[in-house]
Design a protein around this motif. Structure first.
Motif, mmCIF file in Angstrom:
data_model
loop_
_atom_site.group_PDB
_atom_site.id
_atom_site.type_symbol
_atom_site.label_atom_id
_atom_site.label_comp_id
_atom_site.label_asym_id
_atom_site.label_seq_id
_atom_site.Cartn_x
_atom_site.Cartn_y
_atom_site.Cartn_z
ATOM 1 N N GLN A 21 0.841 -1.208 0.000
ATOM 2 C CA GLN A 21 0.000 0.000 0.000
ATOM 3 C C GLN A 21 0.871 1.251 0.000
ATOM 4 O O GLN A 21 0.647 2.181 -0.778
ATOM 5 C CB GLN A 21 -0.878 0.057 1.259
ATOM 6 C CG GLN A 21 -2.116 -0.732 1.235
ATOM 7 C CD GLN A 21 -2.875 -0.581 2.549
ATOM 8 O OE1 GLN A 21 -2.278 -0.536 3.626
ATOM 9 N NE2 GLN A 21 -4.177 -0.526 2.467
ATOM 10 N N ASN A 22 1.849 1.268 0.891
ATOM 11 C CA ASN A 22 2.715 2.442 1.013
ATOM 12 C C ASN A 22 3.513 2.681 -0.263
ATOM 13 O O ASN A 22 3.693 3.834 -0.686
ATOM 14 C CB ASN A 22 3.658 2.289 2.208
ATOM 15 C CG ASN A 22 2.924 2.290 3.524
ATOM 16 O OD1 ASN A 22 1.823 2.813 3.641
ATOM 17 N ND2 ASN A 22 3.520 1.691 4.536
ATOM 18 N N THR A 25 1.208 4.141 -2.918
ATOM 19 C CA THR A 25 0.896 5.531 -2.576
ATOM 20 C C THR A 25 2.072 6.438 -2.929
ATOM 21 O O THR A 25 1.886 7.545 -3.458
ATOM 22 C CB THR A 25 0.526 5.651 -1.087
ATOM 23 O OG1 THR A 25 -0.603 4.811 -0.831
ATOM 24 C CG2 THR A 25 0.196 7.072 -0.700
ATOM 25 N N THR A 29 2.209 9.638 -5.588
ATOM 26 C CA THR A 29 2.750 10.940 -5.202
ATOM 27 C C THR A 29 3.825 11.395 -6.189
ATOM 28 O O THR A 29 3.834 12.554 -6.636
ATOM 29 C CB THR A 29 3.330 10.882 -3.778
ATOM 30 O OG1 THR A 29 2.293 10.497 -2.874
ATOM 31 C CG2 THR A 29 3.917 12.209 -3.349
ATOM 32 N N VAL A 62 -4.199 0.606 -6.014
ATOM 33 C CA VAL A 62 -4.302 0.991 -4.600
ATOM 34 C C VAL A 62 -5.659 0.566 -4.049
ATOM 35 O O VAL A 62 -5.743 0.013 -2.948
ATOM 36 C CB VAL A 62 -4.076 2.506 -4.409
ATOM 37 C CG1 VAL A 62 -4.462 2.951 -3.005
ATOM 38 C CG2 VAL A 62 -2.628 2.868 -4.697
ATOM 39 N N ASN A 66 -6.095 -2.093 -1.071
ATOM 40 C CA ASN A 66 -6.829 -1.716 0.142
ATOM 41 C C ASN A 66 -7.918 -2.739 0.458
ATOM 42 O O ASN A 66 -8.106 -3.102 1.633
ATOM 43 C CB ASN A 66 -7.445 -0.324 -0.008
ATOM 44 C CG ASN A 66 -6.420 0.773 0.057
ATOM 45 O OD1 ASN A 66 -5.314 0.597 0.559
ATOM 46 N ND2 ASN A 66 -6.767 1.927 -0.476
#
Length: 100
Positions: A21-22, A25, A29, A62, A66
């Motif tokens: 997940q990180n 993300t 970004t 994502v 999740n």
């Protein structure tokens, strides 16, 4: 594989999903920053199109991650609750063995 080993493996999978997940993300970004840089002066149409497509695909990933993370975290928690006594007994036995 005993219940404690299975529970530890489930914990490992939850940590790996969280890391995934990180990572996703962070990709969003970074792509977003490149998109902003492109809009602030480069105005490259290839970057605009391809980065937009990438952003969309990663955002879908994502969402999928999740959902999987939430599902598997619940599975792990239910397993831990259902097998708490057995897991505790195995861990206690292992700790006692380590002291010898």
């Amino acid at each position: 594989m005993d219940k404690a080993q299975k529970f530890e493996l489930m914990n490992k999978v939850v940590r790996e999903l969280e890391d995934l997940q990180n990572s996703q993300t962070a990709l969003i970004t970074k792509i977003g920053q490149i998109e902003v840089d492109n809009m602030n002066g480069l105005n490259d149409s290839t970057l605009e199109k391809n980065l937009g497509d990438m952003h969309s695909k990663i955002a879908e990933n994502v969402d999928s991650i999740n959902e999987i993370f939430s599902y598997f975290e619940t599975q792990r928690d239910e397993y831990a609750e259902k097998n708490a006594a057995a897991i505790a007994a195995i861990e206690a036995a292992a700790a006692a063995e380590a002291v010898k």
